[in-house]
Scaffold this motif. Sequence first.
Motif, PDB file in Angstrom:
ATOM      1  N   ALA A 274      11.276  14.012  61.855  1.00 38.80           N
ATOM      2  CA  ALA A 274      12.105  15.127  61.388  1.00 38.80           C
ATOM      3  C   ALA A 274      12.525  14.952  59.937  1.00 38.80           C
ATOM      4  N   LYS A 275      13.032  13.782  59.644  1.00 33.79           N
ATOM      5  CA  LYS A 275      13.337  13.699  58.320  1.00 33.79           C
ATOM      6  C   LYS A 275      12.510  13.748  57.269  1.00 33.79           C
TER       7      LYS A 275
ATOM      8  N   ALA B 202      10.533  17.368  53.145  1.00 33.77           N
ATOM      9  CA  ALA B 202       9.253  18.089  52.730  1.00 33.77           C
ATOM     10  C   ALA B 202       9.649  19.864  52.524  1.00 33.77           C
ATOM     11  N   GLU B 203      10.493  20.075  53.350  1.00 29.30           N
ATOM     12  CA  GLU B 203      10.902  21.424  53.174  1.00 29.30           C
ATOM     13  C   GLU B 203      11.772  21.613  52.079  1.00 29.30           C
ATOM     14  N   THR B 204      12.839  20.781  52.023  1.00 31.24           N
ATOM     15  CA  THR B 204      13.869  20.784  50.694  1.00 31.24           C
ATOM     16  C   THR B 204      12.943  20.903  49.297  1.00 31.24           C
ATOM     17  N   ASP B 205      12.000  19.732  49.527  1.00 32.96           N
ATOM     18  CA  ASP B 205      10.926  19.719  48.082  1.00 32.96           C
ATOM     19  C   ASP B 205      10.486  21.169  48.026  1.00 32.96           C
ATOM     20  N   GLN B 206       9.871  21.414  48.963  1.00 34.89           N
ATOM     21  CA  GLN B 206       9.018  22.931  48.785  1.00 34.89           C
ATOM     22  C   GLN B 206      10.123  23.863  48.222  1.00 34.89           C
ATOM     23  N   TYR B 207      11.425  23.943  48.968  1.00 33.30           N
ATOM     24  CA  TYR B 207      12.484  25.139  48.361  1.00 33.30           C
ATOM     25  C   TYR B 207      12.667  24.889  46.982  1.00 33.30           C
ATOM     26  N   ARG B 208      13.057  23.600  46.735  1.00 37.74           N
ATOM     27  CA  ARG B 208      13.336  23.309  45.260  1.00 37.74           C
ATOM     28  C   ARG B 208      12.271  23.505  44.323  1.00 37.74           C
TER      29      ARG B 208
END
Length: 118
Positions: A36-37, A42-48
Amino acid sequence: MTSQSQGIQQLLQAEKRAKDKLDEAKKRKGKRLRQAKEEAVAETDQYRMQMEKDFRLKQAKIMGSQSHLSDEIEEQTLEKIKELNGSYNKCMESVIKQLLSMVCDMKPEVHVNYRATN
């Protein structure tokens, strides 16, 4: 007595199986938390990356329009300078003649407020 020892053995085996199940559950939980971490990172990197891309596009759009404006202002300034130079060249001779006539054609006369003192 054998039934008691057999019962104790069964209890010990049941306790061991329960402990093994708990250990396995803890391992699965830890594994799931790590997963989950990793997914969150990965999700925050993609959003950034998406936000940075949008920012760069907006910045390029704004900076592009600013450079266009500066080019336009530069062009207007050069045009105004040419206009002023033309006006200067056109009026220069008449202004010089007027100044020279004022300086050279002096008519001496007494000022109206002058009082003669003896």
